[in-house]
Each structure stands twice: as C-alpha cells, then as structure tokens.
Design an enzyme around this catalytic site. Structure first.
Site, PDB file in Angstrom:
ATOM      1  N   LYS A 240       0.862  -1.190   0.000  1.00  0.00           N
ATOM      2  CA  LYS A 240       0.000   0.000   0.000  1.00  0.00           C
ATOM      3  C   LYS A 240       0.896   1.237   0.000  1.00  0.00           C
ATOM      4  O   LYS A 240       1.870   1.295   0.766  1.00  0.00           O
ATOM      5  CB  LYS A 240      -0.888  -0.030   1.247  1.00  0.00           C
TER       6      LYS A 240
ATOM      7  N   SER B 281      -9.669   1.649   2.775  1.00  0.00           N
ATOM      8  CA  SER B 281      -8.775   2.393   1.909  1.00  0.00           C
ATOM      9  C   SER B 281      -7.717   1.528   1.214  1.00  0.00           C
ATOM     10  O   SER B 281      -7.132   1.969   0.236  1.00  0.00           O
ATOM     11  CB  SER B 281      -8.074   3.479   2.714  1.00  0.00           C
TER      12      SER B 281
ATOM     13  N   SER C  20      -9.787  -0.558   7.055  1.00  0.00           N
ATOM     14  CA  SER C  20      -9.168  -0.396   5.737  1.00  0.00           C
ATOM     15  C   SER C  20      -8.445  -1.624   5.202  1.00  0.00           C
ATOM     16  O   SER C  20      -8.096  -1.658   4.025  1.00  0.00           O
ATOM     17  CB  SER C  20      -8.200   0.790   5.751  1.00  0.00           C
TER      18      SER C  20
END
Lengths: 509, 480
Positions: free
Chosen positions: A88, A163, A187
């Site tokens: 990420k 996210s 997330s």
C-alpha cells in the site's frame, strides 16, 4: 507437477517461497510473470500507482544469486525469499515514490524505509511496486485516490473497498503474491471482504508504525492481505514484533503463527454480537455469515450470542478520534520541506507564508481529507475539547470494556465484515455519511485495539465476494488464524499449490 | 503619585544537556553546520515517529527534585499545534495537562535574605528550529535545534523587581549547572526567558493586567527588558491609560519591545495527548536513585558556609557560584581536618590567589595545578609557623607552577621560617650595630624606625625570619 509460467502467479506466497527454495522456480521467473500480469491486467483494475519493474528484477536476480550461493542452506535467505509482493502506497520506501495517493505527496521520494518494509526485505521479498488507496487512507472505496480509480476485479463497475483497495484488488487479481495494507477503521478488512481475500488487522502495537504515513496514530495498524490464511500468517510472522523506533509497539516475542493453523476450532466458543446482526445487513451477506456459523458448529465450535451494547457509538466516536489525530498528523504537509508547494499566485506573483500554506494545502488535499482535517480541528478547539475529543475517548473506553466483558466468556467474535457486498463506483461519493457507514462493523475493533480479520465466506448470486469478520482478544492472533484456517479448509476455498478455487474474471477482451 | 508594585513571573526554557535529541538519535552540538543534526523524526518526514530520550527524563526529574517539586508518577506528552516553518511536524511535543513536575521553588540570596520564588510547574518539551530572515529576499530554516530537549520552568508571580528576576535567573542557571542537566549558557540559547509582567498599586491584592515579554536571551536583557516594561506600564497607567493583555517581543538592539499579538489574536494550540508516546511512568526506585545522586545544592552550601564556617555572604556567594569551585573549597576544608576552622583562611586563599591565577590563565578549577589538599597543607604550614604568610605567597606561586605540594616546595627552596630566637637575635644585633645612627634616632623617640630594622632583618634572612619574633626581639633589644 509442471506448471506453465502463467500459472505461477496463482500460487500462494508460501508455495512460491517453497518452490524458490527448492530451486523449482527462480525469483526472476516469478517476478517476470507478475510484471507481465500487471502489464496485462492493471490497466483495467488500477491497483498500482507505482510499478518498479527494473528494481524488482534486479532484486529477484540478487535473491536468485544468493540462493545459488546458499549451498543447501536456503533457509538463511528468509521465509519470503524471492516472492514478489506489493505495498500500500502509505508505507514509506527508500528511493521509491511514496504518495499516500495524495497530490500533496505526488513526487515525494523517501530517504528511509519503514520498519515493515525493511523486515519484508530482510525476509527476502521482492517489491513489485506500490498500491492504490484512498488519499491518506481516508475512505472506504479507493475513490478518494488523487492518482487513479481502482476497480473491483470481480465486477469492474464496483469499488474494491478501501482504503487498502489497491492491495485487495492486486492480490485477488493475481498481480502480486501478497500485499500489505493498513487498517485504521477497517481499511484492511473491508476491501478484503469486497475482493474476497484474507486480510488481518493485528492487535494495536503488534506491528511497528514506523514508516507508515500516519492517519490516526492510536488506531493505525499495518497488516497482511493475501489469498490464503497461511500466507497471512506467514507475512504476519515477518512483520510483527517489537520495534525500538515505535514507542507504541509491544515488546513480546512473536509466535510462529503458521504453527497455529492446524489447531482447529473444536472446543472454542465463538460469540455472535447481537448488534452486528440486528438489521441493516444485506440478506445475501447475512445468509453467507449464517452458513459460516453453521460450518463452525459442524467443526466443533460452540456459538453463543453476546452483546456489545456501546456498538452504536462506535461511528461517532471514531469520527471524532480519527479526524482529531489526522488534523494533527497532516499538519506537516505545509509546503516547507517536501511535497507540493504553491507559493505563487496565478499570475506568478510570490505570496507570503500564510498564503503559501493555504494555497499548498488547498491544492494538495482532496475533499475528504479536508473534511476530516476540519472535523478534527473543530473537535480539538479550546473549549470544545472536553465535549468532543475527551468525551470520545471516554466512550472508547466503554467500547473497549464491552469487548473485555465479551471475551470473558468467548474466545472469538464472529460477524459480517461489511453490511453489503461491494457497491458501485460513484454510488456513495455524494454522501460522506453513507460512505462512513460502509465501515460500521469494522470501527470498534480499532477503537478497542483488538485484532480482527476478514475471511471470505461466499459469494452473492451476482458473483460478488462476501466476507465474515473474526475478532480476537488482544494478541489473540493465533486463535483467530486457527479458526480462519479451519474454515478455509472446510469450504475448500483453496486448492493445490495454494491456488484459490474461484477467481475473478480475466482481462476482458 | 501612586506607588506601583511590579509583579513578575518567569517562564524559563532550560536546554537539557543530552547528547541526542528528545525524540530521535540526532546530536545536539552547538554551532554545527545548519540542518546537519537531523533525521526523519527531526525533519517531520511522513511516517517518522518519536521515541523519548530516557536521559532527558532523568535530567528533568533531577531538576524537579532539586527544586522540591512533586514528580508525577504518570505524566503525559501533548501536542501543541501551530504552523511555522521552523516547526517541522506542525506541532511541538510538549506537556500540558499532566506535566512531570508541579510545585516546588527556587531559592536564592537577595538583599541579604533568602528569597523563595515558588514554581507552578516544570514540564518537558522539544525545541523548535531556528528561522533566519534575510530582509525581504528569503527566510532560511535551520533544524539543528529542532527536537532538542527542554524543560520549561514556570514560576508563580512571586518576583517583585527586575533585579530580582535577573537574580532568579542566575540562581536557576547555577542550579542546572550544579545538577549537570544543562550548560545554562544564555548566549547559546541554553537558557531562555519569557517574562509575565504586571503592576499594581502597592498594597492592592488584585493583580494588574499582564504583558508577556518574549525573546529575552541574556542576563542583562532580563533586567533591561523587565525594567523597560515596568516603566512602560507605569507610564500608561500613570497617564490614565489601560494595559492591554498581549505578547510583546523584546528587541535588545533597540532596547525596546513591540506588540506581537493581543489576547484576542492568541492562537488556539488545540492541545491533545500525543498518541505516538505512551504515558511517562516514573517508578519510585528511579526517583530514589536520582535523589541519591543529587549533589549538595548551592543554597545548602551557602547556608553551610554562612552558618558553620562564618563566612560572609559575599564569600559564600563567590565560592558557591560554580559547583567545581565549591567542591574544591570543600575538599580543601576537609583535608585541613579541623572541622572547618581553617575554612576562613582557605576561603581567602581560594578567592584571592587561586581565582586570580585561574582567571589570568583562563582556566577552570578542574584544570587547577594545585590540588585542594595541597592548599589545605599550605594553610596548615602557616598556622604551624613553618612559613610566614608572606613566604606562603611565594610557595603558592611555585605550587601553581609545578603542582608540587607545599612541603616539598618549602624544603626544596629552603623557605622554612626561622623561629630560632637566638639565630634571629644574632642577626638583629648585627643589624643594630651596623646602623648606630638609626638606633640613636629610635631611642630619641622616632619609634616608627622599628619598621626599618624589621625590614633589614627580613632582608638579611631572605624573608624567612618569623616576623612576630623579629618584632618582639628588636623591640626588646632597642629598649634595652
């Protein structure tokens, strides 16, 4: 068993690591296979914001050379030697652009590696690139990315969740062996549910936050996202453990999580929190979770209803605590030392300091980030602090106590991860509150600092993944992983070589 | 005309003398190349985290204990938030609601009395960087100072004059230097002072409206700035005006202050507990260990010198100014072994001869060639009559040159005092017989010629004759 080059990408990370160590496949072969996959696939998905092909191949060659020189002692190379993974893009990587999917950091190249990044590197992993997310991890659909839209590989008209949407989408579409995400209010778990993968948010403090661009410091945790429970356990072994650079990290030896996978659930008591089943849950999701409960009963677990009475306060509490911390954490993006700087008017006149701040932050942050900075700034204002931030912290204690009480009688909690399967792109962008409600079942876990994970538990009729959430006691990752592995085996989700039995559609022609 | 009474409280920032910063491993050296003492945490890079320097905590605890504060078992760091280019994270890590130390006081001698200025609190925080403004062209930022550990020592409004404020600052400087927790050098910014000043008609209990003066960075400025502010407020109130609550910046070059912001413009710092840093726990064992390591503090030494040794206030003040000097003095007194009876003589030697030599050479007491026990021995030799006070000065000079103990110097140079009466008498008779005219004048009443004869005897003995004996003998011989 002979496999074609393209089949390599479907293997689990653990299987890839085993084959690399056994000399059956090279890290270069794996890396090339994934780079080819990304080239084919990611135009449609949008999981990657940065692809580091040359760097990855050089790294793979380095691992292969080290393996060749390891003379029958390949274990020295680390448990992920040669396995291509992706991160990420909120995890700080030395020499590789780290954007947090924000215009304010669009060109920032960090001079240091975060702790999880260096631990993966030490374990021998090959980094393919950086993955899409909601700007600064604020969002539940990855639509808040300032860089590009990310789509759900099962249905490209739908969001992958957020996210860590890029991490989930890349893993399920076989664009990396496994990935890391971060979870502040769901997330990791929510996009894992939307994309049908396994994602684990560790106990707060189990994994170092050093080198994780902070959203809400008291809630943020890094965790593994992968196609199999074994891979999640493997990655967690690598990244977990005390870090002297993070004062909130727990100083305790890390168990070998993979050893827990065969334990089964016989004799375990699984609590079913009333508040997570009380209406508002999509019927197909509810059915899949009920079926999972039945499966656990078959496997010898006892299920009991429990109550977490303060659950209804989790959302307002979260939206005071998280934005308050975010408003502070994001103050450093001021145009002075790095990232975007806007110091001129439209007709090229230099502006003063105050205007530079306003222009830089005005241009650099997206609407959701600005909304949360404003919420947080308001909550911390002198004279409002007691009524908002302090009150929220008090409620947080009540939420934590709910869990403590429940865990006096149960070993695990089980609930849906999300109220619905993946929603359509654009569906919730007009109403932030609707978007916030997508995380309604995942927020409490962060507020209480507990470990939680998403385990795929079925599909809707239209073919969208459904996930169930397991929540454990503090540092109860082993029990959680054991239960997840037992379920995964029972439903036959994973075939030989760690290849999932059901995969999203390939590239549309 | 109204008799105005100034009411002053000081907020002093003390830079703690740690080798590394408060929350990261960069160094803290003064005068390093700009921005060389930085790391991801100091620079406020995304993802960087603070880790608290335990040494800074020990220093802060020592300061708290030395001022009699209550040390919290659990204190907390908070974020103080504002935007400025020399504040890399957009917030300063400080303490707000739960500071490390509360209560306590700083004591010092002032006007022949012990003054006690109470403390509100001492809290820990990190320093900001330094902004350097280059006219209108550009501003530069040096982050070497950013993240350096500080203690903010906040006093109650117990101070009543600018002079007293300066004395308080000196006492605090002396204290932190005794403790070794700070260099206390104002020129290097190791001590910085903000002053809250108000005035009220003498006798009135209620406090006047205060102004906060910032940027006071030398002892001289402490006094000047506060005097200036008192005068400004008297001028305003005296002419029927009102004081505005505001923050004023002292400009030492102009010798004046100007308004920075009024209360209405005051920033909201949006303090909240720093989630990156756990509660600071102080175990009672830690507290006891630090307490046991505290040196004797300057005021305790002062009191001992005054009460036990009978030294004057000035002497006590000079001798306790620096810990190293006081400890030199203490070990000399101890070596003298007369339960303090030699203290006065030793104090004189230290203040007159020793400090003069050291000052001349720009040396610290620590570098003094004369060891404390040797100075004690010198004083003993005088007391025993082995050497005269005058010869002792020569012995002292040789000791300073060579580092030898006085006994060896006296031996080597043959400087033992001649106290053999018959030997001195022989020389005295010889002098008298060589100077018949002066003898006659003396006997005719010019008694002050005694000094002449003493001088001649001393000259003949190269100063070694016991002057007391010489006097007695000459008087007897001349009166015969």
């Amino acid at each position: 068993m002979a496999v074609s080059e393209t089949d390599l990408i479907y293997l689990s990370a653990a299987e890839q690591a085993r084959r690399v160590r056994a000399g059956e496949v090279s890290s270069r072969q794996l890396t090339e296979a994934y780079l080819a996959r990304i080239a084919d696939m990611d135009g449609e998905i949008g999981a990657y914001v940065t692809i580091e092909g040359d760097r990855a191949l050089a790294r793979a060659d380095h691992i292969d050379a080290a393996l060749a020189g390891a003379n029958g002692h390949p274990d020295q190379l680390g448990p992920l030697a040669g396995v291509p993974i992706a991160l990420k893009d909120i995890l700080v990587t030395e020499g590789i652009k780290t954007t947090a999917a924000s215009a304010i950091l669009a060109d920032w190249i960090p001079p240091y590696d975060g702790t999880v990044v260096s631990r993966l590197s030490r374990a021998g992993a090959v980094l393919l690139g950086k993955l899409n997310l909601d700007e600064f991890a604020m969002g539940s659909s990855t639509e808040n990315s300032a860089i590009k839209t990310c789509r759900n590989p099962w249905d490209r008209s739908r969001v992958p969740g957020g996210s860590s949407g890029g991490s989930a989408a890349a893993v399920v579409s076989f664009q990396c062996a496994a990935s890391l995400g971060t979870d502040t209010g769901g997330s990791i778990r929510q996009p894992s549910a939307f994309c049908g993968i396994v994602g684990l948010k560790p106990t707060y403090g189990l994994v170092s936050r050093y080198g994780v661009i902070a959203f809400a410091s008291s809630l943020d945790q890094v965790g593994p996202m992968a196609r199999t429970v074994e891979d999640v356990a493997l990655l967690l072994e690598v990244i977990a453990g005390f870090d002297p650079h993070d004062s909130t990290s727990i100083d305790r030896p890390v168990p070998r999580y993979r050893d827990a996978l065969g334990r089964g659930v016989s004799g375990l008591t699984i609590g079913l929190p009333d508040e997570y089943f009380a209406g508002g849950v999509d019927a197909e999701v509810a059915r899949a979770v009920e079926a999972a409960i039945a499966t656990y009963q078959t496997l010898g677990a006892k299920t009991v209803p429990v109550s977490l009475p303060h659950t209804k306060y989790a959302l307002p509490t979260y939206y005071l605590v998280a934005p308050a911390e975010a408003s502070s954490n994001l103050a450093r993006f001021d145009g002075v030392r790095y990232g975007l700087r806007r110091s001129e008017t439209d007709d090229s006149q230099k502006v003063g300091l105050f205007d530079m701040y306003c222009k830089t932050r005005g241009a650099g942050f997206g609407p959701e980030v600005k909304r949360r900075i404003m919420l947080g700034t308001f909550a911390l204002r002198s004279g409002y602090y007691d009524a908002y931030y302090l009150k929220a912290q008090q409620v947080r204690t009540l939420i934590r106590r709910d869990f403590e009480r429940a865990f006096e009688t149960v070993d695990l909690l089980l609930a849906p991860t999300t109220p619905t399967p993946a929603f359509a792109v654009g569906e919730k962008m007009a109403n932030p509150l609707d978007m916030y409600l997508a995380d309604i079942f995942t927020l409490s876990c962060n507020l209480a600092g507990l470990p939680g994970m998403n385990v795929p538990c079925g599909f809707t009729e239209s073919g969208l993944p459904i996930g169930m959430q397991l929540l454990g006691k503090p540092l109860g990752e082993e029990t959680m992983l054991a239960a997840a592995a037992a379920f995964e085996r029972e439903i036959g989700a994973i075939g030989a070589g760690g290849v999932p039995t059901r995969r999203p559609p390939e590239v549309s022609s | 005309m109204t008799d105005w009474e100034p009411v002053i409280g000081l907020e002093v920032h003390v830079q703690l003398a740690t080798a590394t910063k408060a929350f990261s491993p960069s160094g803290t050296a003064f005068g390093a190349t700009p921005n060389s003492l930085t790391d991801p945490t100091v620079l406020g890079l995304p993802g960087a985290l603070p880790v608290f320097n335990r040494r800074a905590l020990q220093y802060a605890i020592a300061l708290g204990l030395a001022t009699g504060c209550t040390i919290r078992e659990r204190s907390r760091f908070a974020r103080k938030q504002y935007f400025y280019p020399d504040l890399p994270k957009g917030y300063q890590i400080s303490q707000y609601e739960e500071p490390l130390c509360e209560g306590g006081a700083v004591e010092f001698l002032f006007g022949g009395q012990v003054r006690r200025v109470r403390l509100t609190r001492i809290h820990m925080e990190e320093d900001a960087g330094k902004s350097i403004h280059h006219s209108n062209v550009a501003s530069w930022v040096d982050l070497n100072r950013a993240g350096v550990p500080l203690c903010e020592v906040v006093s109650e409004p117990d101070i009543r004059s600018a002079e007293e404020a300066a004395e308080y600052m000196r006492a605090l400087r002396q204290l932190v230097r005794y403790l070794g927790v700070s260099g206390g050098d104002m020129e290097k910014g190791q001590l910085r002072c903000d002053a809250n000043v108000s005035i009220r008609p003498r006798g009135q209990a209620e406090l006047g409206t205060r102004a906060e003066l910032k940027n006071i960075n030398s002892f001289r400025f402490v006094q000047n700035a506060i005097e200036h502010e008192i005068a400004r407020q008297i001028r305003i109130l005296g002419s029927g005006g009102t004081i505005v609550q505001e923050t004023r910046l002292w400009d030492s070059d102009a010798g004046t202050s100007r308004s920075m912001r009024t209360k209405e413009e005051a920033e909201d710092y949006r303090y909240f507990p720093d989630p990156d840093l756990p509660v600071v726990k102080v175990e009672s064992a830690t507290l006891e260990a630090i307490k046991a390591d505290l040196p004797e503090l300057p005021m305790a030494k002062c009191r001992r010198y005054l009460d036990d040794y009978g030294l004057s206030e000035d002497d006590a003040r000079t001798l306790t100014a620096e810990r190293s000097l006081a400890e030199f003095f203490d070990s000399a007194v101890e070596a003298h072994g007369s339960s303090g009876k030699g203290a006065k003589a030793i104090a004189n030697w230290v203040q007159s001869e020793l400090l003069r030599e050291l000052n001349r050479d720009g040396k610290d007491v620590g570098e003094c060639p004369i060891k404390a026990p040797h100075l004690a021995e010198l004083v003993s030799l005088i007391e025993k009559g082995t050497i005269s006070g005058k010869i002792a000065k020569d012995v002292f000079a040789k000791m300073y040159q060579t580092g030898d103990p006085p006994g060896i110097v006296v031996e080597r140079e043959g400087l033992q005092q001649i106290s053999d009466e018959s030997a001195i008498e022989e020389i005295a008779r010889k002098i008298l017989s060589e100077n018949p005219k002066q003898v006659a004048s003396y006997q005719a009443g010019k008694q002050n010629l005694l000094g002449f004869f003493v001088g001649q005897v001393m000259k003949a003995t190269r100063g070694k004759a016991n002057p007391k004996l010489v006097n007695q003998l000459l008087r007897r011989l001349l009166d015969e």
